[in-house]
Structure formats: structure tokens, C-alpha cells
Design a protein around this motif. Structure first.
Motif, PDB file in Angstrom:
ATOM      1  N   THR A  51       0.806  -1.207   0.000  1.00  0.00           N
ATOM      2  CA  THR A  51       0.000   0.000   0.000  1.00  0.00           C
ATOM      3  C   THR A  51       0.844   1.263   0.000  1.00  0.00           C
ATOM      4  O   THR A  51       1.924   1.304   0.600  1.00  0.00           O
ATOM      5  CB  THR A  51      -0.948   0.030   1.223  1.00  0.00           C
ATOM      6  N   ASP A  52       0.347   2.272  -0.678  1.00  0.00           N
ATOM      7  CA  ASP A  52       0.956   3.595  -0.615  1.00  0.00           C
ATOM      8  C   ASP A  52       0.773   4.130   0.802  1.00  0.00           C
ATOM      9  O   ASP A  52      -0.226   3.832   1.470  1.00  0.00           O
ATOM     10  CB  ASP A  52       0.267   4.524  -1.624  1.00  0.00           C
ATOM     11  N   LEU A  53       1.738   4.916   1.269  1.00  0.00           N
ATOM     12  CA  LEU A  53       1.619   5.496   2.598  1.00  0.00           C
ATOM     13  C   LEU A  53       0.605   6.637   2.617  1.00  0.00           C
ATOM     14  O   LEU A  53      -0.168   6.777   3.562  1.00  0.00           O
ATOM     15  CB  LEU A  53       2.996   5.991   3.056  1.00  0.00           C
ATOM     16  N   GLY A  63      -2.192   5.115   4.681  1.00  0.00           N
ATOM     17  CA  GLY A  63      -1.674   3.770   4.491  1.00  0.00           C
ATOM     18  C   GLY A  63      -1.289   3.108   5.801  1.00  0.00           C
ATOM     19  O   GLY A  63      -1.568   1.925   6.023  1.00  0.00           O
ATOM     20  N   ILE A  64      -0.649   3.884   6.687  1.00  0.00           N
ATOM     21  CA  ILE A  64      -0.264   3.329   7.984  1.00  0.00           C
ATOM     22  C   ILE A  64      -1.506   3.047   8.826  1.00  0.00           C
ATOM     23  O   ILE A  64      -1.579   2.019   9.522  1.00  0.00           O
ATOM     24  CB  ILE A  64       0.678   4.290   8.728  1.00  0.00           C
ATOM     25  N   LEU A  82       4.738   1.720   0.819  1.00  0.00           N
ATOM     26  CA  LEU A  82       5.580   2.425  -0.144  1.00  0.00           C
ATOM     27  C   LEU A  82       5.394   3.929   0.023  1.00  0.00           C
ATOM     28  O   LEU A  82       4.290   4.398   0.307  1.00  0.00           O
ATOM     29  CB  LEU A  82       5.205   2.025  -1.573  1.00  0.00           C
ATOM     30  N   SER A  83       6.472   4.670  -0.178  1.00  0.00           N
ATOM     31  CA  SER A  83       6.404   6.120  -0.042  1.00  0.00           C
ATOM     32  C   SER A  83       7.227   6.787  -1.131  1.00  0.00           C
ATOM     33  O   SER A  83       8.220   6.218  -1.604  1.00  0.00           O
ATOM     34  CB  SER A  83       6.925   6.552   1.329  1.00  0.00           C
ATOM     35  N   TYR A 104       9.013  -0.905   4.757  1.00  0.00           N
ATOM     36  CA  TYR A 104       8.890   0.497   4.366  1.00  0.00           C
ATOM     37  C   TYR A 104       9.925   0.736   3.270  1.00  0.00           C
ATOM     38  O   TYR A 104      11.134   0.670   3.519  1.00  0.00           O
ATOM     39  CB  TYR A 104       9.168   1.402   5.561  1.00  0.00           C
ATOM     40  N   LEU A 105       9.452   0.960   2.049  1.00  0.00           N
ATOM     41  CA  LEU A 105      10.346   1.164   0.914  1.00  0.00           C
ATOM     42  C   LEU A 105       9.944   2.408   0.130  1.00  0.00           C
ATOM     43  O   LEU A 105       8.768   2.774   0.091  1.00  0.00           O
ATOM     44  CB  LEU A 105      10.305  -0.035  -0.036  1.00  0.00           C
ATOM     45  N   LEU A 106      10.918   3.017  -0.512  1.00  0.00           N
ATOM     46  CA  LEU A 106      10.623   4.079  -1.459  1.00  0.00           C
ATOM     47  C   LEU A 106      10.065   3.467  -2.751  1.00  0.00           C
ATOM     48  O   LEU A 106      10.435   2.354  -3.123  1.00  0.00           O
ATOM     49  CB  LEU A 106      11.883   4.880  -1.779  1.00  0.00           C
TER      50      LEU A 106
END
Length: 215
Positions: A51-53, A63-64, A82-83, A104-106
Motif C-alpha cells: 500500500t501507498d503510505l 496507508g499506515i 511504499l512512499s 517500508y520502501l521508497l
């Protein structure tokens, strides 16, 4: 492996679905906001959620919040957030609130399909994955009276890689060190951070939390 995707950017979401399907993942659902994500996962829990943040309506931390709701009723579901940007406070919240099975990934990492797919599988398996760029940023910061100063430069490097989710075997390969040498560094890190063998919780996770909190 069954995956549910959430992102309000249709092209990005569709592209990610296609590349994941190409490497063997089954995309069970796609949504554009946190509320829909929680609803779909409640109805049909996948192995992992990506999910997008930031999503509608506020483009803040939806997202969180959705991930927290999902963890409350489906703790077995892996959560990959993802952010677009490096946001240390969001990564720290994830590490504090979720014991494992979280990442947590870019969004740039999606372009490296092999690495991204491996990270998704690690999250689904219960591991913790943190973006290398975030870890590098945190490693580069120094604070007065930093308790991590007791670590050697090599130990800080090892801890930084641990924060990315690398196992001892992966550390050995990354640093070109023997398994015994890596075990020695990890043990030394635990000792210097006062993480006793009988301390409640996973010492590896606790060490990473200490690392993130002190940045």
C-alpha cells in the motif's frame, strides 16, 4: 503468494500489478484508498498487502492507519508500505507498532523487480524490511551523547544492514565475512546496546529500534 494492492495512482498500481504477476504473485484485489483496503482485506485476507503510505482523502498517513487496522484483525497478513519520500517518523512508527511482517520502501525500489519481489516475500514471511536510503540517512546523522557511539564503525555498518532486514547469512554475503565473524559483530552489538539474552522481545528487532530511535 496472494497480494492486495492499494494506491490512488492508477498507472502505478496497474504497472505494479503487472510486474508482480509476471514473477509469480497473484493479485487478488486493487483499491485506491485506505478504507477500501481495510474492507477488502477483511473480506478476503491476502498473504501480503502493498500500500501507498499517502492516499485519499487526506494524503497524510492513510496507508499506515489502514495497516494498523489490518494488523488488528488479520495479524498474519504481511504489510509493505511504499512512499515517495524518506520519512523517518513513519518508519519509526512502523517499527514501534508492528513486531514483524512489515516493510517500508521508497517507490523507486519497485523498478528493481528482483529485489522488490524478494522484499515482498520477506515481509510475507514475517521479516522487517527498511529502505536502504532511509537507513543510510539515519546512519549518517550524529547526535551529541549518542548511545550508539559505543559501536565501532563496522558494528554500525552491520546494524544499518540489520535495519534493512538482512539476516546473518545475508550480512555474511554482503560484507564478504565468515558466518562466525558476523555472529561476533551481532553479539557485540547486542552487548554494547545492553540487550541481554533473556530480555523480552527479539533482540534483533530491539537493536534496530534503538538504532532508529536515537537518530
Amino acid at each position: 503468494m496472494r497480494v492486495t494492492l492499494a494506491d490512488d495512482a492508477v498507472l502505478f498500481r496497474e504497472g505494479m500489478a503487472r510486474i508482480l504477476a509476471d514473477v509469480g504473485f497473484t493479485i487478488v484485489d486493487q483499491v485506491r484508498d485506505g478504507a477500501a483496503l481495510v474492507e477488502r482485506v477483511r473480506a478476503d485476507p491476502p498473504d501480503v498487502v502493498i500500500t501507498d503510505l499517502r492516499m485519499p482523502p487526506g494524503f497524510a498517513d492513510e496507508g499506515i492507519e489502514a495497516a494498523a487496522a489490518i494488523r488488528s484483525f488479520a495479524p498474519e497478513v504481511g504489510l509493505m508500505l511504499l512512499s515517495q519520500y524518506v520519512e523517518a517518523h513513519h518508519a519509526l512508527r512502523l517499527m514501534n507498532e508492528f513486531a514483524g511482517g512489515v516493510g517500508y520502501l521508497l517507490k523507486d525500489r519497485v523498478s528493481d523487480l528482483g529485489a522488490f519481489a524478494a522484499d515482498v516475500r520477506r515481509v510475507a514471511a514475517g521479516e522487517v524490511v527498511v529502505d536502504p536510503e532511509l537507513v543510510a540517512l539515519l546512519v549518517g546523522r550524529r547526535r551529541r551523547d549518542d548511545p550508539l557511539d559505543r559501536l565501532s564503525e563496522r558494528e554500525r555498518e552491520v546494524l544499518g544492514l540489520m535495519a534493512q532486514g538482512l539476516s546473518n547469512a545475508a550480512l555474511s554475503a554482503e560484507l564478504h565475512l565468515s558466518a562466525k565473524t558476523v555472529e561476533g559483530y551481532v553479539s557485540s552489538i547486542f552487548t554494547k546496546l545492553d540487550l541481554a539474552p533473556d530480555q523480552r522481545g527479539n533482540r534483533r528487532v530491539l537493536a534496530v529500534l534503538r538504532f532508529l530511535r536515537e537518530q
